[in-house]
Design a protein around this motif. Structure first.
Motif, PDB file in Angstrom:
ATOM      1  N   ALA A  91       0.830  -1.207   0.000  1.00 52.24           N
ATOM      2  CA  ALA A  91       0.000   0.000   0.000  1.00 52.24           C
ATOM      3  C   ALA A  91       0.864   1.256   0.000  1.00 52.24           C
ATOM      4  CB  ALA A  91      -0.938  -0.015   1.207  1.00 52.24           C
ATOM      5  N   ASP A  92       1.949   1.232   0.786  1.00 51.10           N
ATOM      6  CA  ASP A  92       2.863   2.381   0.829  1.00 51.10           C
ATOM      7  C   ASP A  92       3.489   2.647  -0.538  1.00 51.10           C
ATOM      8  OD1 ASP A  92       2.341   2.734   3.511  1.00 51.10           O
ATOM      9  OD2 ASP A  92       4.151   1.673   4.185  1.00 51.10           O
ATOM     10  N   ALA A  93       3.615   1.572  -1.334  1.00 47.31           N
ATOM     11  CA  ALA A  93       4.197   1.708  -2.670  1.00 47.31           C
ATOM     12  C   ALA A  93       3.137   1.958  -3.738  1.00 47.31           C
ATOM     13  CB  ALA A  93       4.998   0.450  -3.020  1.00 47.31           C
ATOM     14  N   GLY A  94       1.892   2.123  -3.304  1.00 46.95           N
ATOM     15  CA  GLY A  94       0.810   2.387  -4.242  1.00 46.95           C
ATOM     16  C   GLY A  94       0.308   1.162  -4.973  1.00 46.95           C
ATOM     17  N   VAL A  95       0.475  -0.011  -4.360  1.00 46.38           N
ATOM     18  CA  VAL A  95       0.078  -1.274  -4.988  1.00 46.38           C
ATOM     19  C   VAL A  95      -1.134  -1.846  -4.256  1.00 46.38           C
ATOM     20  CG1 VAL A  95       0.818  -3.572  -5.695  1.00 46.38           C
ATOM     21  CG2 VAL A  95       2.494  -1.713  -5.539  1.00 46.38           C
ATOM     22  N   ALA A  96      -2.200  -2.143  -4.980  1.00 47.67           N
ATOM     23  CA  ALA A  96      -3.375  -2.780  -4.395  1.00 47.67           C
ATOM     24  C   ALA A  96      -3.148  -4.283  -4.334  1.00 47.67           C
ATOM     25  CB  ALA A  96      -4.618  -2.468  -5.225  1.00 47.67           C
ATOM     26  N   ALA A  97      -3.522  -4.903  -3.214  1.00 48.81           N
ATOM     27  CA  ALA A  97      -3.330  -6.341  -3.022  1.00 48.81           C
ATOM     28  C   ALA A  97      -4.681  -7.022  -2.852  1.00 48.81           C
ATOM     29  CB  ALA A  97      -2.454  -6.595  -1.803  1.00 48.81           C
ATOM     30  N   TYR A  98      -4.892  -8.088  -3.625  1.00 49.12           N
ATOM     31  CA  TYR A  98      -6.139  -8.853  -3.538  1.00 49.12           C
ATOM     32  C   TYR A  98      -5.799 -10.321  -3.304  1.00 49.12           C
ATOM     33  CZ  TYR A  98     -10.689 -10.847  -4.766  1.00 49.12           C
ATOM     34  OH  TYR A  98     -11.880 -11.534  -4.739  1.00 49.12           O
ATOM     35  N   THR A  99      -6.483 -10.942  -2.348  1.00 50.12           N
ATOM     36  CA  THR A  99      -6.271 -12.354  -2.025  1.00 50.12           C
ATOM     37  C   THR A  99      -7.478 -13.171  -2.473  1.00 50.12           C
ATOM     38  OG1 THR A  99      -4.943 -11.789  -0.086  1.00 50.12           O
ATOM     39  CG2 THR A  99      -5.858 -14.010  -0.166  1.00 50.12           C
ATOM     40  N   ALA A 100      -7.230 -14.319  -3.082  1.00 52.29           N
ATOM     41  CA  ALA A 100      -8.321 -15.206  -3.460  1.00 52.29           C
ATOM     42  C   ALA A 100      -9.201 -15.474  -2.247  1.00 52.29           C
ATOM     43  CB  ALA A 100      -7.769 -16.515  -4.017  1.00 52.29           C
ATOM     44  N   THR A 101     -10.507 -15.448  -2.443  1.00 48.93           N
ATOM     45  CA  THR A 101     -11.449 -15.599  -1.330  1.00 48.93           C
ATOM     46  C   THR A 101     -11.180 -16.872  -0.545  1.00 48.93           C
ATOM     47  OG1 THR A 101     -13.127 -14.334  -2.529  1.00 48.93           O
ATOM     48  CG2 THR A 101     -13.890 -15.756  -0.740  1.00 48.93           C
ATOM     49  N   GLY A 102     -10.907 -17.965  -1.230  1.00 47.61           N
ATOM     50  CA  GLY A 102     -10.630 -19.223  -0.550  1.00 47.61           C
ATOM     51  C   GLY A 102      -9.338 -19.216   0.232  1.00 47.61           C
ATOM     52  N   GLY A 103      -8.478 -18.231   0.001  1.00 55.08           N
ATOM     53  CA  GLY A 103      -7.219 -18.132   0.714  1.00 55.08           C
ATOM     54  C   GLY A 103      -7.248 -17.165   1.873  1.00 55.08           C
ATOM     55  N   CYS A 104      -8.404 -16.528   2.108  1.00 55.56           N
ATOM     56  CA  CYS A 104      -8.540 -15.661   3.276  1.00 55.56           C
ATOM     57  C   CYS A 104      -8.441 -16.516   4.535  1.00 55.56           C
ATOM     58  CB  CYS A 104      -9.880 -14.931   3.254  1.00 55.56           C
ATOM     59  SG  CYS A 104     -10.092 -13.801   1.855  1.00 55.56           S
ATOM     60  N   PHE A 105      -7.871 -15.951   5.571  1.00 54.50           N
ATOM     61  CA  PHE A 105      -7.607 -16.734   6.777  1.00 54.50           C
ATOM     62  C   PHE A 105      -8.872 -17.386   7.318  1.00 54.50           C
ATOM     63  CE2 PHE A 105      -6.989 -17.328  11.355  1.00 54.50           C
ATOM     64  CZ  PHE A 105      -5.810 -18.045  11.360  1.00 54.50           C
ATOM     65  N   ASP A 106      -9.995 -16.665   7.310  1.00 58.67           N
ATOM     66  CA  ASP A 106     -11.218 -17.224   7.882  1.00 58.67           C
ATOM     67  C   ASP A 106     -11.922 -18.200   6.946  1.00 58.67           C
ATOM     68  OD1 ASP A 106     -12.128 -15.452   6.012  1.00 58.67           O
ATOM     69  OD2 ASP A 106     -13.500 -14.372   7.338  1.00 58.67           O
ATOM     70  N   ARG A 107     -11.369 -18.407   5.737  1.00 58.15           N
ATOM     71  CA  ARG A 107     -11.956 -19.368   4.798  1.00 58.15           C
ATOM     72  C   ARG A 107     -11.101 -20.621   4.655  1.00 58.15           C
ATOM     73  NH1 ARG A 107     -16.844 -19.615   3.661  1.00 58.15           N
ATOM     74  NH2 ARG A 107     -16.475 -20.437   1.575  1.00 58.15           N
ATOM     75  N   ARG A 108      -9.945 -20.667   5.330  1.00 56.55           N
ATOM     76  CA  ARG A 108      -9.037 -21.797   5.134  1.00 56.55           C
ATOM     77  C   ARG A 108      -9.720 -23.139   5.388  1.00 56.55           C
ATOM     78  NH1 ARG A 108      -3.575 -19.924   5.675  1.00 56.55           N
ATOM     79  NH2 ARG A 108      -3.516 -17.982   4.486  1.00 56.55           N
ATOM     80  N   MET A 109     -10.586 -23.184   6.409  1.00 57.84           N
ATOM     81  CA  MET A 109     -11.253 -24.443   6.759  1.00 57.84           C
ATOM     82  C   MET A 109     -12.701 -24.490   6.272  1.00 57.84           C
ATOM     83  SD  MET A 109      -8.908 -26.204   8.160  1.00 57.84           S
ATOM     84  CE  MET A 109      -9.822 -27.543   8.928  1.00 57.84           C
ATOM     85  N   GLU A 110     -13.131 -23.447   5.579  1.00 61.41           N
ATOM     86  CA  GLU A 110     -14.522 -23.388   5.130  1.00 61.41           C
ATOM     87  C   GLU A 110     -14.647 -23.153   3.634  1.00 61.41           C
ATOM     88  OE1 GLU A 110     -16.419 -20.345   7.379  1.00 61.41           O
ATOM     89  OE2 GLU A 110     -16.035 -21.276   9.328  1.00 61.41           O
ATOM     90  N   GLY A 111     -13.535 -22.985   2.954  1.00 64.00           N
ATOM     91  CA  GLY A 111     -13.577 -22.643   1.541  1.00 64.00           C
ATOM     92  C   GLY A 111     -14.234 -23.717   0.684  1.00 64.00           C
ATOM     93  N   THR A 112     -14.879 -23.282  -0.385  1.00 68.47           N
ATOM     94  CA  THR A 112     -15.498 -24.182  -1.359  1.00 68.47           C
ATOM     95  C   THR A 112     -15.121 -23.727  -2.758  1.00 68.47           C
ATOM     96  OG1 THR A 112     -17.557 -22.935  -1.663  1.00 68.47           O
ATOM     97  CG2 THR A 112     -17.466 -24.486   0.200  1.00 68.47           C
ATOM     98  N   VAL A 113     -15.393 -24.580  -3.735  1.00 65.76           N
ATOM     99  CA  VAL A 113     -15.124 -24.222  -5.126  1.00 65.76           C
ATOM    100  C   VAL A 113     -15.872 -22.952  -5.512  1.00 65.76           C
ATOM    101  CG1 VAL A 113     -15.397 -25.003  -7.510  1.00 65.76           C
ATOM    102  CG2 VAL A 113     -14.638 -26.605  -5.766  1.00 65.76           C
ATOM    103  N   ASP A 114     -17.028 -22.728  -4.940  1.00 63.06           N
ATOM    104  CA  ASP A 114     -17.826 -21.548  -5.272  1.00 63.06           C
ATOM    105  C   ASP A 114     -17.132 -20.249  -4.902  1.00 63.06           C
ATOM    106  OD1 ASP A 114     -19.832 -23.133  -6.285  1.00 63.06           O
ATOM    107  OD2 ASP A 114     -21.017 -23.135  -4.440  1.00 63.06           O
ATOM    108  N   ASP A 115     -16.112 -20.301  -4.046  1.00 60.44           N
ATOM    109  CA  ASP A 115     -15.373 -19.079  -3.715  1.00 60.44           C
ATOM    110  C   ASP A 115     -14.769 -18.446  -4.965  1.00 60.44           C
ATOM    111  OD1 ASP A 115     -15.953 -19.310  -1.042  1.00 60.44           O
ATOM    112  OD2 ASP A 115     -14.035 -20.204  -0.488  1.00 60.44           O
ATOM    113  N   LEU A 116     -14.483 -19.271  -5.964  1.00 59.85           N
ATOM    114  CA  LEU A 116     -13.917 -18.755  -7.208  1.00 59.85           C
ATOM    115  C   LEU A 116     -14.865 -17.777  -7.877  1.00 59.85           C
ATOM    116  CD1 LEU A 116     -11.692 -18.816  -9.365  1.00 59.85           C
ATOM    117  CD2 LEU A 116     -12.850 -20.780 -10.377  1.00 59.85           C
TER     118      LEU A 116
END
Length: 229
Positions: free
Chosen positions: A136-161
């Motif tokens: 962010a300090d370098a002006g770069v936006a960061a996006y994480t795949a929904t299934g890779g969010c910490f609170d989805r690690r044990m709940e993720g499904t294919v539909d997260d795509l």
């Protein structure tokens, strides 16, 4: 493990169900977009024009959305090959890092304005990677795949795509391409469901082996793939 999990989810769906858009990267003057991602708000001031896929599964999705011209880097490229129908599109995209996420210096050297990661691990400063705050300090936006969010690690499904495709469609203003990928992927899932209806389900255990440690996997995207297939 988390990176492999999300990669499997994305590749399993897009490699068999998605097409490749012939569109080119949109101009950088697109209107601002605000996205909720992994419990934080991501501000995209204009259409990203210098993008890095931090795993082949993320690079693949960007290519399938017609964003090859916007890619300035692909990471962890040696961990798995891109599907043959999109591999040529990435032939000229610089590879940064090897089979691990790129260091902060390697990532910032290609001057991205947007990075797309399979998990939050790729933003671990303690590992030498660029943190979300540093980006962010370098002006770069960061996006994480929904299934890779910490609170989805044990709940993720294919539909997260599908959530990711909707978000990427909005961020890059390629909503039609995203909708087409969602529709074809949902049709593929429906075809699989019909094909196995009434069939005996095999008893399956999925495990992860590291050294002499054997771990059973009982949740997450790959578990959902087994349940569906």
């Amino acid at each position: 493990l988390a990176a492999v999990t999300v990669g499997l989810g994305a590749i399993a769906l897009t490699a068999c169900g998605g097409g490749v858009s012939n569109g080119t990267a949109p101009a950088a003057s697109g209107e601002a977009v605000t996205i909720e991602n992994c419990g934080r708000t991501v501000e995209i001031p204009s259409t990203p024009a210098a993008v890095v896929g931090l795993h082949p599964s993320q690079t693949e999705l960007l290519l399938r959305l017609g964003l090859a011209d916007a890619l300035v880097g692909q990471a962890q490229a040696t961990t798995q090959k891109l599907p043959s129908d999109v591999a040529d599109l990435a032939a000229e995209v610089p590879v940064i890092g090897g089979d691990t996420p790129p260091s902060r210096e390697e990532l910032l050297a290609v001057e991205p304005d947007f990075v797309y990661s399979p998990t939050t691990y790729e933003f671990t400063a303690e590992q030498g990677f660029a943190s979300i705050e540093q980006l962010a300090d370098a002006g770069v936006a960061a996006y994480t795949a929904t299934g890779g969010c910490f609170d989805r690690r044990m709940e993720g499904t294919v539909d997260d795509l599908f959530t990711d495709l909707e978000n990427l469609g909005a961020i890059f203003h390629v909503e039609d391409e995203a909708d087409d990928l969602i529709a074809s992927s949902q049709a593929e899932l429906a075809t699989v469901g019909t094909a196995i209806e009434g069939q005996d389900r095999p008893r399956v255990a999925q495990v992860f082996i590291e050294g002499t440690t054997l771990t059973a996997i009982g949740a997450g995207i790959e578990y959902d793939i087994l349940q569906r297939a």
